[in-house]
Design an enzyme around this catalytic site. Structure first.
Site, PDB file in Angstrom:
ATOM      1  CD  GLU A  30      31.091  36.550  44.050  1.00  0.00           C
ATOM      2  OE1 GLU A  30      31.583  37.624  43.636  1.00  0.00           O
ATOM      3  OE2 GLU A  30      31.703  35.762  44.810  1.00  0.00           O
TER       4      GLU A  30
ATOM      5  CD  GLU B  89      33.878  39.147  35.500  1.00  0.00           C
ATOM      6  OE1 GLU B  89      34.440  38.968  36.608  1.00  0.00           O
ATOM      7  OE2 GLU B  89      33.850  40.254  34.930  1.00  0.00           O
TER       8      GLU B  89
HETATM    9 ZN    ZN Z   1      36.009  37.044  43.152  1.00  0.00          ZN
END
Ligand code: ZN
Length: 999
Positions: A79, A152
């Site tokens: 995501e 990330e």
């Molecule tokens: Zn997150």
């Protein structure tokens, strides 16, 4: 969000083919005034649901079914990763570029246990399609670069990134985000229940990622997850707003061109039902100085019906509300009255977001050895209810709550459409009927009819789903002061072992890779890459402000503000009492006074009877405290505001209840008072870790201005300490407490101190006014008091110890008020810092979940904050460097333009009807007129690179001297920071140890 009655006329027919989509059906839903279109893309099978209505805040969202098979957090990391850029939009962080340079009113992405959803919203059509275009491309054709995965997700580095001799460490944004989540007792409690109740399904894993497991995720697995689930065939597009369906379909046809139907295996398995109940036992962290006694939680959860059966689900909602939804709920009451624990645990209620619905109830502030008594008490209470039935009023109250909340238009931080979207997903994701959750009126009607025929409907329900349902989990959550330390220790040992197995060469490679990653992170995007993103022109930006209707009137000499707004049949009343003259020693009692006023008995009714009345006749009764500077910054205003909301037909009774509470409040029920104190303390304490940055901000800001000082006193650590002490010493201090609250009430609840604020349509306003005149006479006479001389403390450098694996770092400076000519520039500056320097250095490079700055002209503070931050000293340095560089270097044109657009977007964020009425009242207290707002807006448009520089140089640099710092972190981290920080942080525990505290 202007809305009128009625559904838009259907524009398409079921069976029609439009832009490559087959319209499966068209249906009007009068409850929420939408016309729904369900369609399917012929070529790919992509599904579309559009709720067409007259709201100009349009929402676009695309969701995929993404069940997890492990706890690596692959769904969550993906995501984050897809939003980094695609072939067509090859920028490093498309999400941040979109969010800062558009008029988006909402942009985000959510990873759930079984789905991932990407929503964006805007009130400007061109902006809406820009955002939807980029978002769709990003999710369907992302680049998923390796360095994005490192940034990330996770990567190896060293505690000192440049030093291969320092311990091996893991960094990554999701990794740190989840470390924060795993420090919160509430999240751990939810997790234990979810994993425990659904052990054989995707829900047994953490789709967010377990920090212990995240480092095992490989780059290949991440790409594979995208290949498996992110196809149009597995996509559900949920759309909402006033743009016609045909336009959406034409747009989607273009976006889906080139894709084919593929085979996707994403079905969600149901949990097989157990033949016998189970138990589980887990731990959560507490501070070293805290005692574990009386801090456990006991939770009981049941796996219930499939989510696709909406009537059964609504029936469950009614039963759950009747059992524990109000202070009169028999299950809540028997648990609280038993003295086995302090208050209901936060997991109590329904879990409606998974394939099978679950219900849970629990006690917090208890001990593990009480588990058998807890279990017996829950079952006995349910058994008794199954025999004798529910009090009819409790069921009526629950049905009323469903009706009220279904009707009310709510837009807080999330658009209204997001709540409709979640209701749709409850069934849609599992191949059920997507619209059933929106047609609540029809379902309530159905339930009422069944109830008429089967008088023991709710008793049968209790038996079937609770008493005779063996799929039941008893989850014991115990506090541990060594749990976190052990975890950190175990992780360190693992890393040390891993390091020992690595050659000098490999270590050097890791150092180089981190270095390369940092270099890539700091490189700006090329102008060519940035140019691929569609941009709004300054001329697309609305120049005018949104005006909220306001009319000033009076009822029996009392000032009244009226806001005539469409509210879908709901009337809102606020009574704002002026706090001028409340002496310093009574100030900390204000929040408690609010809670006791709405939560205890009054006018001859017990608290239970009052709770029932409130649920039967109102949509809720609340109290808030607010303070601020006037627009010119010369004065302070402070108010205690009571709000009640009711359907038109119930306005009279709702007002009666409110005035009973205000004029005839009863403080005699000591055990109820103690329960409310415990509840307040436990809720507030549980909020510290999830909102660590806000607590840190309040601690630091308190030294800067009076409104910030009051905010801290009412909502910050001081309040937590006050409430904790009051709860602990209740047995001895009760008399004094009642005395203070009584004094406060006599002083406050007077006719002369109140401002009345009304928000409703014309009919609602009339009903409110007709009933108010007599009611206001029930308040005592009296007049405004002079402001008391309260003083703010000296600037602090505070280190507050909390049991968290990450830090929350705040620095707060004094800043000018609203009408200062530099205020618009400071506002733009805070926006640009948040999306620029701070975002890059604290989040992207530092690995924190968030780094931001905030300028609040209402309390005269400019803040720098970090959230779930692995760093502390470095973060403080980043703040200082940001101020320094902004006082020297001019911003470039492009960045300035985006900061201005983004600032306007933030100022134009839509509000719900209730919010409009409230904000308009607050502006009135601050003396901010529409002309002031227009002037401010023009000021934002007029900001130049020079004026931005000037604002930093003239407002921030000089304020640095008297700035305050507050850090919430573990004791170790604070001590380590003090080896280098000057001035040192004065380290204190979150709560003073018992015995040393004072009331
Ligand atoms: Zn997150």
């Amino acid at each position: 969000m202007e809305k009128s009655a009625g559904c838009p006329a259907p524009r398409l027919r079921g069976g029609e083919i439009v832009h490559g989509f087959k319209i499966n059906r068209v249906e009007e839903i009068p409850e929420i005034r939408v016309t729904a279109y369900e369609a399917e893309h012929l070529k790919t099978g992509a599904r579309v649901l559009h709720l067409h209505c007259d709201d100009r805040e349009n929402l676009f969202s695309v969701g995929f079914r993404t069940p997890s098979r492990d706890s690596t957090g692959v769904a969550h990391i993906l995501e984050h990763t897809v939003l980094a850029g695609s072939e067509k939009y090859p920028v490093k962080d498309a999400f941040n570029e979109l969010s800062r340079g558009s008029l988006q009113t909402f942009i985000n992405a959510f990873t759930y246990p079984d789905k991932t959803v990407y929503p964006v919203a805007s009130q400007v059509r061109a902006d809406f399609f820009n955002l939807a275009r980029v978002y769709t491309d990003l999710v369907l054709k992302p680049r998923i670069l390796k360095e994005t995965f490192f940034q990330e997700g996770h990567h190896l580095t060293f505690e000192d990134p440049g030093d291969t001799q320092s311990p091996l460490a893991v960094s990554g944004i999701v990794f740190n985000e989840m470390k924060g989540a795993y420090s919160s007792p509430d999240s751990l409690m939810y997790k234990a229940l979810q994993e425990g109740l659904y052990p054989d399904t995707a829900y047994a894993f953490d789709s967010g990622g377990d920090p212990d497991v995240i480092p095992s995720l490989t780059y290949e697995q991440l790409r594979e997850f995208h290949r498996r689930y992110y196809s149009p065939t597995n996509a559900r597009f949920f759309l909402y707003g006033d743009i016609p369906t045909e336009d959406h379909l034409a747009f989607l046809e273009e976006m889906l061109a080139g894709f084919d139907r593929v085979r996707v295996e994403s079905s969600i398995r149901s949990q097989k039902r157990w033949a016998a109940p189970r138990r589980s036992r887990r731990f959560f962290p507490i501070g070293k100085e805290e005692k574990p006694e009386g801090k456990s939680a006991l939770n009981m959860g049941w796996l219930m019906m499939e989510n696709t059966d909406e009537e059964e689900a609504l029936l469950l909602q009614v039963v759950a509300h009747a059992l524990i939804g109000t202070a009169a709920g028999p299950l809540r009451k028997s648990l609280i009255d038993s003295g086995l624990g302090e208050d209901l645990s936060p997991v109590s209620g329904l879990e409606h977001d998974l394939k099978q619905i679950a219900f849970a109830v629990g006690l917090r502030g208890t001990d593990p050895e009480k588990v058998d008594r807890f279990e017996a008490l829950v079952l006995e209470t349910l058994q008794k209810l199954a025999e004798t039935g529910f009090d009819r009023d409790l069921i009526e109250a629950a049905l009323h709550q469903v009706e009220f909340h279904g009707k009310e238009i709510v837009r807080g931080t999330l658009p209204y459409s997001i709540s409709l979207m979640s209701r749709v997903y409850h069934t849609w994701l599992y191949e059920g009927e997507p619209l059933s959750g929106l047609r609540f009126n029809r379902i309530i009607e159905g339930i009422r009819q069944r109830w008429g025929r089967e008088h023991d409907l709710f008793q049968q329900f209790l038996r079937r789903w609770l008493l005779e349902n063996p799929h039941r989990l008893l989850s014991i959550m115990e506090p541990s002061s060594t749990f976190q330390e052990n975890q950190i220790q175990a992780f360190r040992e693992r890393m040390a072992a891993q390091k020992a197995g690595l050659s000098e060469e490999t270590l050097e490679k890791i150092r180089e890779e981190t270095h390369t990653l940092h270099r890539i992170q700091m490189e700006p995007d090329s102008p060519g890459a940035l140019a691929t993103l569609p941009r709004l022109k300054m001329s697309d930006i609305p120049g005018d402000i949104d005006r909220i209707p306001i009319e000033k009137a009076a009822i029996s000499g009392i000032p009244v503000l009226r806001h005539e707004i469409f509210t879908n049949g709901i009337a809102y009343l606020d009574l704002a009492f002026d706090l001028s003259g409340v002496p310093a020693d009574l100030q900390p009692y204000l929040p408690l006074n609010g809670r006791l006023t709405t939560g205890m008995g009054a006018a001859g009714f017990t608290y239970e009877e009052m709770a029932k009345r409130i649920a039967l006749k109102t949509g809720g009764m609340g109290c808030s405290l607010a303070a601020g500077l006037t627009a010119d910054g010369r004065e302070t205003w402070q108010k205690m505001i009571f709000r009640v909301r009711a359907l038109h037909r119930n306005v009279r009774e709702a007002l009666e209840i409110l005035f009973d509470l205000l004029s005839q409040g009863d403080l005699s029920d000591a055990s109820r008072m103690r329960d409310l104190l415990f509840e307040m303390r436990n809720r507030m304490q549980a909020a510290v870790i999830p909102s660590g940055h806000i607590f840190a901000q309040r601690t630091a800001a308190a030294a800067q201005t009076l409104p910030a000082y009051l905010d801290e006193l009412w909502h910050g650590r001081s309040q937590l300490q006050f409430i904790a002490t009051a709860a602990d010493s209740f047995a001895d201090g009760q008399g004094e407490l009642v005395g203070k609250i009584t004094t406060l009430r006599e002083f406050l609840f007077q006719r002369g101190k109140v401002t009345v604020n009304l928000t409703a349509d014309a009919e609602g306003l009339q009903i409110l006014e007709e009933n108010l005149a007599g009611m206001l006479q029930r308040l005592r006479g009296g007049s405004l008091a002079r402001a008391s001389a309260l003083s703010t403390p000296a600037p602090v450098s505070s280190g507050i110890t909390v049991a968290a694996q990450v830090c929350y770092v705040a620095k707060v400076l004094r800043a000018p008020a609203y009408s200062d000519p530099r205020a618009p520039a400071l506002y733009v500056l805070s926006r640009d810092l948040s999306k620029g320097d701070l975002y890059k250095r604290i989040r992207v490079q530092g690995g924190a979940y968030g780094g931001m700055s905030q300028y609040d002209p209402m309390n005269g503070c400019f803040s720098f904050l970090s959230y779930r931050d692995p760093h502390l000293v470095e973060t403080l340095r980043v703040y200082d460097e940001a101020i320094d560089s902004r006082s020297r270097q001019k911003i470039d044109r492009e960045d300035l333009e985006m900061a201005i657009i983004g600032t306007i977007g933030a100022m134009d964020r839509p509000m719900d009807p209730a919010g409009k009425g409230f904000v308009s009242m607050i502006r009135d207290f601050a003396g901010i007129t529409d002309e002031d707002r227009l002037k401010f807006r023009k000021g934002v448009f007029a900001v130049t690179a020079e004026s931005l520089l000037e604002a930093a140089r003239r407002c921030l640099l000089p304020a640095l001297e008297a700035a305050s710092v507050a850090v919430y972190a573990s004791d170790d981290r604070l001590r380590k920071a003090n080896e280098v920080l000057r001035p040192e942080l004065s380290i204190e525990p979150l709560l003073e140890p018992p015995g040393q505290s004072r009331a």
